[in-house]
Design a protein around this motif. Sequence first.
Motif, PDB file in Angstrom:
ATOM      1  N   TYR A  49      40.459  37.816  41.028  1.00  0.00           N
ATOM      2  CA  TYR A  49      41.562  38.772  40.945  1.00  0.00           C
ATOM      3  C   TYR A  49      42.760  38.203  40.171  1.00  0.00           C
ATOM      4  O   TYR A  49      43.895  38.594  40.418  1.00  0.00           O
ATOM      5  CB  TYR A  49      41.999  39.196  42.348  1.00  0.00           C
ATOM      6  CG  TYR A  49      40.978  40.057  43.058  1.00  0.00           C
ATOM      7  CD1 TYR A  49      40.743  41.368  42.650  1.00  0.00           C
ATOM      8  CD2 TYR A  49      40.246  39.569  44.139  1.00  0.00           C
ATOM      9  CE1 TYR A  49      39.812  42.160  43.291  1.00  0.00           C
ATOM     10  CE2 TYR A  49      39.308  40.359  44.794  1.00  0.00           C
ATOM     11  CZ  TYR A  49      39.096  41.653  44.365  1.00  0.00           C
ATOM     12  OH  TYR A  49      38.177  42.447  45.006  1.00  0.00           O
ATOM     13  N   GLU A  51      44.108  38.742  37.353  1.00  0.00           N
ATOM     14  CA  GLU A  51      45.002  39.696  36.687  1.00  0.00           C
ATOM     15  C   GLU A  51      45.926  40.413  37.660  1.00  0.00           C
ATOM     16  O   GLU A  51      46.895  41.049  37.254  1.00  0.00           O
ATOM     17  CB  GLU A  51      44.198  40.725  35.872  1.00  0.00           C
ATOM     18  CG  GLU A  51      43.390  41.696  36.698  1.00  0.00           C
ATOM     19  CD  GLU A  51      42.014  41.204  37.105  1.00  0.00           C
ATOM     20  OE1 GLU A  51      41.225  42.033  37.596  1.00  0.00           O
ATOM     21  OE2 GLU A  51      41.706  40.012  36.954  1.00  0.00           O
ATOM     22  N   HIS A  52      45.655  40.305  38.953  1.00  0.00           N
ATOM     23  CA  HIS A  52      46.462  40.987  39.970  1.00  0.00           C
ATOM     24  C   HIS A  52      47.387  40.048  40.749  1.00  0.00           C
ATOM     25  O   HIS A  52      48.168  40.512  41.573  1.00  0.00           O
ATOM     26  CB  HIS A  52      45.561  41.708  40.974  1.00  0.00           C
ATOM     27  CG  HIS A  52      44.705  42.757  40.369  1.00  0.00           C
ATOM     28  ND1 HIS A  52      45.204  43.804  39.619  1.00  0.00           N
ATOM     29  CD2 HIS A  52      43.356  42.926  40.407  1.00  0.00           C
ATOM     30  CE1 HIS A  52      44.202  44.570  39.220  1.00  0.00           C
ATOM     31  NE2 HIS A  52      43.077  44.060  39.679  1.00  0.00           N
ATOM     32  N   LYS A  53      47.320  38.741  40.506  1.00  0.00           N
ATOM     33  CA  LYS A  53      47.993  37.782  41.387  1.00  0.00           C
ATOM     34  C   LYS A  53      49.512  37.951  41.461  1.00  0.00           C
ATOM     35  O   LYS A  53      50.101  37.572  42.464  1.00  0.00           O
ATOM     36  CB  LYS A  53      47.614  36.350  41.029  1.00  0.00           C
ATOM     37  CG  LYS A  53      48.147  35.859  39.704  1.00  0.00           C
ATOM     38  CD  LYS A  53      47.709  34.432  39.458  1.00  0.00           C
ATOM     39  CE  LYS A  53      48.255  33.944  38.135  1.00  0.00           C
ATOM     40  NZ  LYS A  53      47.838  32.592  37.843  1.00  0.00           N
ATOM     41  N   ASN A  54      50.142  38.545  40.461  1.00  0.00           N
ATOM     42  CA  ASN A  54      51.590  38.738  40.495  1.00  0.00           C
ATOM     43  C   ASN A  54      52.001  40.155  40.880  1.00  0.00           C
ATOM     44  O   ASN A  54      53.179  40.494  40.833  1.00  0.00           O
ATOM     45  CB  ASN A  54      52.206  38.364  39.141  1.00  0.00           C
ATOM     46  CG  ASN A  54      52.060  36.882  38.856  1.00  0.00           C
ATOM     47  OD1 ASN A  54      52.208  36.051  39.743  1.00  0.00           O
ATOM     48  ND2 ASN A  54      51.744  36.544  37.613  1.00  0.00           N
ATOM     49  N   LYS A  55      51.047  40.969  41.262  1.00  0.00           N
ATOM     50  CA  LYS A  55      51.345  42.351  41.640  1.00  0.00           C
ATOM     51  C   LYS A  55      51.698  42.421  43.127  1.00  0.00           C
ATOM     52  O   LYS A  55      51.230  41.605  43.926  1.00  0.00           O
ATOM     53  CB  LYS A  55      50.159  43.251  41.305  1.00  0.00           C
ATOM     54  CG  LYS A  55      49.921  43.317  39.791  1.00  0.00           C
ATOM     55  CD  LYS A  55      48.803  44.232  39.421  1.00  0.00           C
ATOM     56  CE  LYS A  55      48.655  44.249  37.895  1.00  0.00           C
ATOM     57  NZ  LYS A  55      47.434  44.908  37.474  1.00  0.00           N
ATOM     58  N   PRO A  56      52.541  43.377  43.490  1.00  0.00           N
ATOM     59  CA  PRO A  56      53.011  43.438  44.883  1.00  0.00           C
ATOM     60  C   PRO A  56      51.896  43.642  45.917  1.00  0.00           C
ATOM     61  O   PRO A  56      52.026  43.203  47.060  1.00  0.00           O
ATOM     62  CB  PRO A  56      53.976  44.623  44.909  1.00  0.00           C
ATOM     63  CG  PRO A  56      54.001  45.207  43.555  1.00  0.00           C
ATOM     64  CD  PRO A  56      53.148  44.385  42.645  1.00  0.00           C
ATOM     65  N   PHE A  57      50.803  44.263  45.521  1.00  0.00           N
ATOM     66  CA  PHE A  57      49.725  44.522  46.474  1.00  0.00           C
ATOM     67  C   PHE A  57      48.782  43.334  46.651  1.00  0.00           C
ATOM     68  O   PHE A  57      47.921  43.335  47.534  1.00  0.00           O
ATOM     69  CB  PHE A  57      48.907  45.759  46.063  1.00  0.00           C
ATOM     70  CG  PHE A  57      48.192  45.622  44.742  1.00  0.00           C
ATOM     71  CD1 PHE A  57      46.958  44.982  44.660  1.00  0.00           C
ATOM     72  CD2 PHE A  57      48.746  46.142  43.587  1.00  0.00           C
ATOM     73  CE1 PHE A  57      46.290  44.852  43.446  1.00  0.00           C
ATOM     74  CE2 PHE A  57      48.088  46.026  42.361  1.00  0.00           C
ATOM     75  CZ  PHE A  57      46.851  45.379  42.298  1.00  0.00           C
ATOM     76  N   PHE A  58      48.933  42.288  45.823  1.00  0.00           N
ATOM     77  CA  PHE A  58      47.967  41.191  45.844  1.00  0.00           C
ATOM     78  C   PHE A  58      47.854  40.463  47.184  1.00  0.00           C
ATOM     79  O   PHE A  58      46.734  40.197  47.637  1.00  0.00           O
ATOM     80  CB  PHE A  58      48.215  40.183  44.715  1.00  0.00           C
ATOM     81  CG  PHE A  58      47.199  39.082  44.708  1.00  0.00           C
ATOM     82  CD1 PHE A  58      45.889  39.332  44.331  1.00  0.00           C
ATOM     83  CD2 PHE A  58      47.529  37.800  45.120  1.00  0.00           C
ATOM     84  CE1 PHE A  58      44.927  38.325  44.354  1.00  0.00           C
ATOM     85  CE2 PHE A  58      46.577  36.794  45.147  1.00  0.00           C
ATOM     86  CZ  PHE A  58      45.276  37.059  44.761  1.00  0.00           C
TER      87      PHE A  58
END
Length: 149
Positions: A49, A51-58
Motif C-alpha cells: 500500500y 501509494e496510500h501511506k500518506n493518505k488520511p485513511f491509511f
Amino acid sequence: MDQTFLMIKPDGVQRGLIGEIVSRFEKKGLKLVAAKFEVLPEERVMQHYAEHKNKPFFPGLKSYIMSGPCFLMVWEGKNVVAITRSMIGATNPAEALPGTIRGDLGVEIGMNVIHGSDSNETAKREISIHFKDDEITSYERVDEKYIYE
C-alpha cells in the motif's frame, strides 16, 4: 498467459467466503497458480500500500488489513486483470453491481472483501511483494482447450 494478484481480506476470511470466491474464479476458467494463508507482516503491508501511506485513511487500512489472516492468490489467464476486476466489482460495495463479488458479498467500502490488481504492471509488483518465483506453479489445466481459442 497473464497473471494477477488477488487477496481475500480479513473480513472475507472471517466470514468464511474463501471457497465461494475461489469457486467463482475457477468457474470462469481462470487458473490458480499460487496461494497462501497468512496474517500480513507490516513490512509487506507498507510495500503493498505504498501509494496510500500518506493518505488520511491509511492508518485504519493498515490496522484492518493486519487484523487477521488474508488469503493471497496468483491467478492466470488471458486478460486476467480485466476479467477479475470486472468480477470483483466497484471498490464501494454500495456501487458494485449485483453478480459481482463486492455487489453480492460486501456492504462497507472499508471492508470490501477482496483486493485485485488494477493493471498488469501493478499485478507484477504485487505478486513480487507476496510470492517468490518458486511459489508459483506452472501447469496446464485439462480444460484449457475448451476455454481459449
